[in-house]
Write a protein that holds these residues in place. Structure first.
Motif, PDB file in Angstrom:
ATOM      1  N   ALA A  25       0.836  -1.205   0.000  1.00  0.00           N
ATOM      2  CA  ALA A  25       0.000   0.000   0.000  1.00  0.00           C
ATOM      3  C   ALA A  25       0.858   1.237   0.000  1.00  0.00           C
ATOM      4  N   GLY A  26       0.282   2.291  -0.436  1.00  0.00           N
ATOM      5  CA  GLY A  26       0.994   3.571  -0.449  1.00  0.00           C
ATOM      6  C   GLY A  26       0.897   4.247   0.893  1.00  0.00           C
ATOM      7  N   ALA A  27       2.022   4.635   1.443  1.00  0.00           N
ATOM      8  CA  ALA A  27       2.056   5.239   2.770  1.00  0.00           C
ATOM      9  C   ALA A  27       1.860   6.737   2.713  1.00  0.00           C
ATOM     10  N   GLY A  28       1.629   7.246   1.577  1.00  0.00           N
ATOM     11  CA  GLY A  28       1.478   8.678   1.474  1.00  0.00           C
ATOM     12  C   GLY A  28       0.092   9.171   1.807  1.00  0.00           C
ATOM     13  N   ARG A  29      -0.863   8.281   1.935  1.00  0.00           N
ATOM     14  CA  ARG A  29      -2.236   8.711   2.175  1.00  0.00           C
ATOM     15  C   ARG A  29      -2.528   8.775   3.676  1.00  0.00           C
ATOM     16  N   PRO A  30      -3.174   9.847   4.136  1.00  0.00           N
ATOM     17  CA  PRO A  30      -3.502   9.948   5.574  1.00  0.00           C
ATOM     18  C   PRO A  30      -4.518   8.891   6.017  1.00  0.00           C
ATOM     19  N   PHE A  31      -5.441   8.558   5.115  1.00  0.00           N
ATOM     20  CA  PHE A  31      -6.447   7.553   5.473  1.00  0.00           C
ATOM     21  C   PHE A  31      -5.807   6.201   5.739  1.00  0.00           C
ATOM     22  N   GLN A  32      -4.789   5.861   4.902  1.00  0.00           N
ATOM     23  CA  GLN A  32      -4.109   4.579   5.081  1.00  0.00           C
ATOM     24  C   GLN A  32      -3.356   4.544   6.408  1.00  0.00           C
ATOM     25  N   ASN A  33      -2.731   5.657   6.765  1.00  0.00           N
ATOM     26  CA  ASN A  33      -2.003   5.708   8.044  1.00  0.00           C
ATOM     27  C   ASN A  33      -2.959   5.573   9.234  1.00  0.00           C
ATOM     28  N   TRP A  34      -4.086   6.278   9.149  1.00  0.00           N
ATOM     29  CA  TRP A  34      -5.060   6.192  10.248  1.00  0.00           C
ATOM     30  C   TRP A  34      -5.605   4.780  10.390  1.00  0.00           C
ATOM     31  N   LYS A  35      -5.852   4.131   9.270  1.00  0.00           N
ATOM     32  CA  LYS A  35      -6.362   2.765   9.298  1.00  0.00           C
ATOM     33  C   LYS A  35      -5.355   1.811   9.926  1.00  0.00           C
ATOM     34  N   MET A  36      -4.096   1.974   9.579  1.00  0.00           N
ATOM     35  CA  MET A  36      -3.058   1.096  10.150  1.00  0.00           C
ATOM     36  C   MET A  36      -2.944   1.290  11.659  1.00  0.00           C
ATOM     37  N   LYS A  37      -3.014   2.564  12.118  1.00  0.00           N
ATOM     38  CA  LYS A  37      -2.918   2.817  13.555  1.00  0.00           C
ATOM     39  C   LYS A  37      -4.115   2.208  14.301  1.00  0.00           C
ATOM     40  N   THR A  38      -5.295   2.344  13.711  1.00  0.00           N
ATOM     41  CA  THR A  38      -6.495   1.783  14.355  1.00  0.00           C
ATOM     42  C   THR A  38      -6.409   0.262  14.462  1.00  0.00           C
ATOM     43  N   GLU A  39      -5.975  -0.373  13.371  1.00  0.00           N
ATOM     44  CA  GLU A  39      -5.856  -1.838  13.387  1.00  0.00           C
ATOM     45  C   GLU A  39      -4.799  -2.298  14.375  1.00  0.00           C
ATOM     46  N   GLN A  40      -3.700  -1.527  14.447  1.00  0.00           N
ATOM     47  CA  GLN A  40      -2.640  -1.901  15.381  1.00  0.00           C
ATOM     48  C   GLN A  40      -3.131  -1.805  16.829  1.00  0.00           C
ATOM     49  N   ALA A  41      -3.903  -0.727  17.138  1.00  0.00           N
ATOM     50  CA  ALA A  41      -4.435  -0.584  18.490  1.00  0.00           C
ATOM     51  C   ALA A  41      -5.401  -1.721  18.819  1.00  0.00           C
ATOM     52  N   LYS A  42      -6.227  -2.102  17.840  1.00  0.00           N
ATOM     53  CA  LYS A  42      -7.149  -3.230  18.056  1.00  0.00           C
ATOM     54  C   LYS A  42      -6.400  -4.525  18.329  1.00  0.00           C
ATOM     55  N   LYS A  43      -5.289  -4.726  17.583  1.00  0.00           N
ATOM     56  CA  LYS A  43      -4.509  -5.948  17.790  1.00  0.00           C
ATOM     57  C   LYS A  43      -3.912  -5.994  19.192  1.00  0.00           C
ATOM     58  N   VAL A  44      -3.386  -4.858  19.638  1.00  0.00           N
ATOM     59  CA  VAL A  44      -2.761  -4.822  20.975  1.00  0.00           C
ATOM     60  C   VAL A  44      -3.806  -5.099  22.044  1.00  0.00           C
ATOM     61  N   GLU A  45      -4.982  -4.479  21.903  1.00  0.00           N
ATOM     62  CA  GLU A  45      -6.050  -4.696  22.875  1.00  0.00           C
ATOM     63  C   GLU A  45      -6.519  -6.151  22.871  1.00  0.00           C
ATOM     64  N   PHE A  46      -6.609  -6.728  21.668  1.00  0.00           N
ATOM     65  CA  PHE A  46      -7.050  -8.123  21.570  1.00  0.00           C
ATOM     66  C   PHE A  46      -6.046  -9.069  22.222  1.00  0.00           C
ATOM     67  N   ILE A  47      -4.766  -8.827  21.953  1.00  0.00           N
ATOM     68  CA  ILE A  47      -3.732  -9.698  22.540  1.00  0.00           C
ATOM     69  C   ILE A  47      -3.722  -9.558  24.052  1.00  0.00           C
ATOM     70  N   ARG A  48      -3.904  -8.342  24.570  1.00  0.00           N
ATOM     71  CA  ARG A  48      -3.942  -8.143  26.019  1.00  0.00           C
ATOM     72  C   ARG A  48      -5.134  -8.894  26.639  1.00  0.00           C
ATOM     73  N   THR A  49      -6.286  -8.778  25.985  1.00  0.00           N
ATOM     74  CA  THR A  49      -7.463  -9.503  26.492  1.00  0.00           C
ATOM     75  C   THR A  49      -7.254 -11.018  26.440  1.00  0.00           C
ATOM     76  N   ALA A  50      -6.614 -11.486  25.363  1.00  0.00           N
ATOM     77  CA  ALA A  50      -6.368 -12.924  25.236  1.00  0.00           C
ATOM     78  C   ALA A  50      -5.436 -13.426  26.341  1.00  0.00           C
ATOM     79  N   GLU A  51      -4.400 -12.645  26.669  1.00  0.00           N
ATOM     80  CA  GLU A  51      -3.490 -13.052  27.744  1.00  0.00           C
ATOM     81  C   GLU A  51      -4.214 -13.083  29.093  1.00  0.00           C
ATOM     82  N   LYS A  52      -5.080 -12.086  29.303  1.00  0.00           N
ATOM     83  CA  LYS A  52      -5.840 -12.057  30.551  1.00  0.00           C
ATOM     84  C   LYS A  52      -6.747 -13.274  30.670  1.00  0.00           C
ATOM     85  N   LEU A  53      -7.438 -13.603  29.571  1.00  0.00           N
ATOM     86  CA  LEU A  53      -8.306 -14.780  29.575  1.00  0.00           C
ATOM     87  C   LEU A  53      -7.512 -16.071  29.772  1.00  0.00           C
ATOM     88  N   LYS A  54      -6.314 -16.090  29.192  1.00  0.00           N
ATOM     89  CA  LYS A  54      -5.468 -17.271  29.348  1.00  0.00           C
ATOM     90  C   LYS A  54      -5.083 -17.474  30.815  1.00  0.00           C
TER      91      LYS A  54
END
Length: 501
Positions: A25-54
């Protein structure tokens, strides 16, 4: 545990997919950057919840093994079946985990191979076709993995809903058993015969039951404030006379120390007790019928919910099919976009490095924040533990004081009972002695009377054969008319063997 492992695997697969997509993907677009940051935050939250459940799952399994699989348990035979089932499920989970890890490693190798190809970018059509083929292969592998995991999740969700419904039905059965049996009354009985209604149960009991228990508590329990001996004597006399007023005189003989007013007042109390007790039984019967109706209503609701779930599943299938067609339509448009972005990938290396540095800083801040939260949690846990220890010591002291007080009261009550029994025993001895004295006096009086009226008569056996005066007078009046004997008494025939005897 299997669902947790699959969820973590799916998160890792999603992360690899996002990495591969970000490399094209092209990193020059602001929408693409915002989407990547949102997905990354979701992944971190999901992994934290998974560790807690474990962690929670590990603690629950530890408690379960401690209770169920204890070798000294009385239900060892039943628990051995659970152990075998647990062992087979553990093997199944490990096999499933190994399969998921194998699929993820394959996807990761394909992504690394694609990244290695992107390092040496050429503008030739052959290179673009080769790059396109590799990207399609990675994308197809990721999509196949996601589709497989989605189907597994849907199946697990159905099983979870079914298990929740079954558990709710069993919970209602247990509640009905607890409230429908005779133990409802035993909960409120105390050793002294008085009743104490728990405030937490008043909201869950019928009004008539609460009224009956409050009446007992207000009037001194199931004996109306009387001791068991007096109350049983009252019931015996009252039942004997079937509640008629004539029972009062006999009750006064049995109930020494009780006035007539006390007996009449106790009778009024007992009649009210019978009325409230009858209302209580009727209320419990109606409550059971209501519970049965609610149970049937819950079963109907369960059938409706299953029907709705089936309709929703059909709608989702239709939407999924529509989405698949839309995806295929968009796939052709994305292909042209991918070709253009693959050529411009070399220009995005600098911006990508900058994003990675920012990401590293954010991760460092997150780790520091987690360390701080961990220290706060440890300090709070220590304070809570100290507080619980203090509360435990206070509770032990309070229980010890209550135990001493109960012993003192019990000793006083025992002394009172012993004194009452001693008085009753002395009274019985005196009554017995009085009866013996009266019996001796009576025998003396009878002996004196026998001496005064004693008569001596001589025996004359010939009187039995002589006619009486009445018979002699009668014979004077009747003259003989024939030479037949005057006294002719008809007899039955005499047997031959007795003739002449």
């Amino acid at each position: 545990m299997a669902a947790l492992a699959m969820a973590v695997g799916a998160a890792a697969a999603g992360q690899q997919q996002n990495d591969s997509c970000s490399s094209t993907a092209g990193a020059g677009r602001p929408f693409q950057n915002w989407k990547m940051k949102t997905e990354q935050a979701k992944k971190v939250e999901f992994i934290r919840t998974a560790e807690k459940l474990k962690t929670q799952l590990a603690n629950i399994e530890k408690d379960k093994n401690g209770h169920l699989y204890n070798r000294k348990s009385d239900f060892r035979v039943e628990h051995s079946i659970l152990e075998e089932l647990e062992r087979s499920m553990t093997v199944s989970r490990k096999t499933e985990k190994a399969k998921i890890l194998q699929q993820l490693s394959k996807i990761q190798n394909n992504v690394k191979r694609l990244q290695q190809q992107l390092k040496d970018v050429n503008s030739t059509p052959e290179f673009v076709d080769k790059l396109k083929e590799m990207m399609e292969e990675v994308e197809n592998a990721i999509n196949a993995f996601k589709e497989e995991q989605r189907q597994i999740y849907e199946q697990l969700l159905k099983e979870e809903k079914s298990a929740i419904n079954e558990l709710s039905v069993f919970e209602r059965k247990v509640e009905l058993w607890a409230l429908g049996s005779s133990t409802t009354e035993k909960v409120f009985k105390l050793p002294s015969g008085r009743v104490s209604v728990d405030k937490t149960l008043e909201n869950h009991l019928p009004e008539e039951v609460v009224e009956f228990e409050r009446f007992l508590q207000r009037t001194g329990g199931r004996q109306g404030g009387w001791d068991d001996y007096d109350h049983q004597n009252f019931l015996k006399v009252w039942t004997k006379h079937k509640g008629r007023p004539s029972y009062v005189d006999e009750a006064l003989e049995y109930l020494c120390g009780r006035a007539k007013e006390d007996i009449e007042q106790h009778e009024k109390w007992y009649q009210e007790f019978l009325i409230l007790h009858k209302r209580k039984k009727e209320s419990i019967r109606k409550w059971k019928e209501k519970q049965q109706q609610e149970k049937e209503g819950n079963l109907n609701e369960k059938e409706k919910s299953e029907k709705m779930l089936k309709e929703e599943w059909l709608q989702r299938e239709a939407q999924k099919q529509k989405a698949e067609e839309e995806r295929k339509r968009q796939q052709a448009a994305i292909e042209a976009w991918k070709k253009q972005k693959a050529i411009a990938f070399a220009m995005e290396q600098a911006s990508q490095l900058k994003l990675e540095e920012e990401k590293e800083k954010k991760q460092q801040k997150e780790r520091q924040r987690q360390c701080h939260m961990k220290s706060l949690l440890e300090r709070y846990t220590l304070q809570k533990k100290e507080k619980e220890e203090l509360e435990k010591l206070e509770k032990e002291k309070r229980e010890e004081a209550e135990k001493k007080e109960r012993k003192r009261i019990a000793a006083e009550e025992i002394t009172k009972f012993q004194e009452r029994d001693l008085r009753k025993l002395e009274l019985r001895i005196l009554q017995k002695q009085a009866k013996e004295v009266e019996k001796r006096e009576k025998e003396k009086r009878l002996a004196k009377l026998r001496e005064k009226v004693e008569i001596h008569v001589t025996r004359d056996q010939s009187r039995l054969y002589r006619p009486t005066k009445g018979w002699e007078e009668r014979m004077k009046e009747i003259a003989p008319t024939a030479p037949e004997p005057l006294l002719h008494i008809p007899h039955r025939a005499v047997p031959t063997w007795r003739q002449g005897l």
